[in-house]
Design an enzyme around this catalytic site. Structure first.
Site, PDB file in Angstrom:
ATOM      1  N   GLY A  49       0.842  -1.185   0.000  1.00 60.36           N
ATOM      2  CA  GLY A  49       0.000   0.000   0.000  1.00 60.36           C
ATOM      3  C   GLY A  49       0.876   1.233   0.000  1.00 60.36           C
ATOM      4  CD  GLN A  54       3.520   5.815   2.457  1.00 59.45           C
ATOM      5  OE1 GLN A  54       2.439   5.304   2.179  1.00 59.45           O
ATOM      6  NE2 GLN A  54       4.589   5.110   2.803  1.00 59.45           N
ATOM      7  CB  CYS A 104       6.282   2.365   6.864  1.00 61.66           C
ATOM      8  SG  CYS A 104       5.527   3.782   6.046  1.00 61.66           S
ATOM      9  CG  LEU A 105       6.668   1.439   0.728  1.00 61.93           C
ATOM     10  CD1 LEU A 105       5.817   1.785  -0.490  1.00 61.93           C
ATOM     11  CD2 LEU A 105       7.757   0.444   0.385  1.00 61.93           C
ATOM     12  CG  HIS A 146       0.512   0.978   7.261  1.00 63.24           C
ATOM     13  ND1 HIS A 146       1.563   0.635   8.076  1.00 63.24           N
ATOM     14  CD2 HIS A 146       1.042   1.768   6.291  1.00 63.24           C
ATOM     15  CE1 HIS A 146       2.677   1.193   7.620  1.00 63.24           C
ATOM     16  NE2 HIS A 146       2.381   1.882   6.537  1.00 63.24           N
ATOM     17  CD  GLU A 147      -0.854   2.210   2.929  1.00 62.43           C
ATOM     18  OE1 GLU A 147      -0.505   3.393   2.726  1.00 62.43           O
ATOM     19  OE2 GLU A 147      -0.017   1.306   3.126  1.00 62.43           O
ATOM     20  CG  HIS A 150       0.908   6.684   5.613  1.00 57.25           C
ATOM     21  ND1 HIS A 150       2.070   7.229   6.108  1.00 57.25           N
ATOM     22  CD2 HIS A 150       1.185   5.384   5.360  1.00 57.25           C
ATOM     23  CE1 HIS A 150       3.009   6.304   6.158  1.00 57.25           C
ATOM     24  NE2 HIS A 150       2.498   5.170   5.712  1.00 57.25           N
TER      25      HIS A 150
END
Length: 193
Positions: A49, A54, A104-105, A146-147, A150
């Site tokens: 995701g 991000q 996480c990215l 999680h998304e 953000h």
């Protein structure tokens, strides 16, 4: 294909609540390009995701997808078809939680354990402006949480209850992956996706 640079922890855009998208704006070339770029960037990075902050865009747009390529990195995650979430609203449905090991990215190379609700209701608009209202459970519920975090200016590190669980990817692979994947497979079998 446009892969945008990822924004990493410490950049203020990750800590600011993202702005909602007006329904009339969804069909615009700018928003459709943002969606395509998010998909391309997520896939290039091997993520399950990604959210617009991000890549430095403070808008309420996020993507979730778990396919065969993603499952090479996350074999415990059930499949999620490509899902574009615009202005998502997430509601926890029960008190149950499960400890998930997440990364996480935007926090490269680091993972940690945190509680995630086992069942959530998610309401959103897709890339065509169609409204969705669905229940997500298990590990999939964690991905959506999680998304959505953000979009509220929250990164997974904020939810890690015990910082002693923080580990590099290398040490996660070496010391923690096998036990976590065994435990999480039992969780998936018990609660579903």
């Amino acid at each position: 294909m446009t892969v945008r640079p990822l924004v990493h922890i410490g950049d203020p855009v990750l800590r600011a609540p993202a702005s909602p998208v007006d329904a009339e704006e969804i069909a615009s070339a700018d928003l459709q390009t943002l969606i395509t770029d998010l998909i391309d960037t997520m896939r290039a990075a091997g993520g399950a995701g990604i959210a617009a902050p991000q890549i430095g865009v403070s808008r309420q747009v996020a993507i979730a997808e778990v396919d065969d390529h993603t499952r090479a990195r996350y074999p415990y995650k059930p499949p999620i078809p490509l899902t574009v979430l615009i202005n998502p609203v997430l509601t926890v449905l029960d008190e149950g939680t499960e400890t998930i090991n997440e990364g996480c990215l935007s926090v490269p190379g680091l993972r940690g354990e945190l509680p995630r609700a086992t069942a959530v209701r998610v309401q959103w608009l897709d890339q065509d402006g169609v409204a969705h209202d669905e229940t997500r459970r298990g590990v999939t519920a964690g991905t959506f949480q999680h998304e959505c975090d953000h979009l509220a200016g929250i990164v997974f590190l904020d939810r890690v209850a015990d910082t002693r669980t923080l580990t590099t990817w290398e040490n996660y692979d070496r010391y923690h992956r096998a036990a976590f994947e065994e435990r999480i497979a039992a969780y998936v079998a018990r609660v579903g996706a």
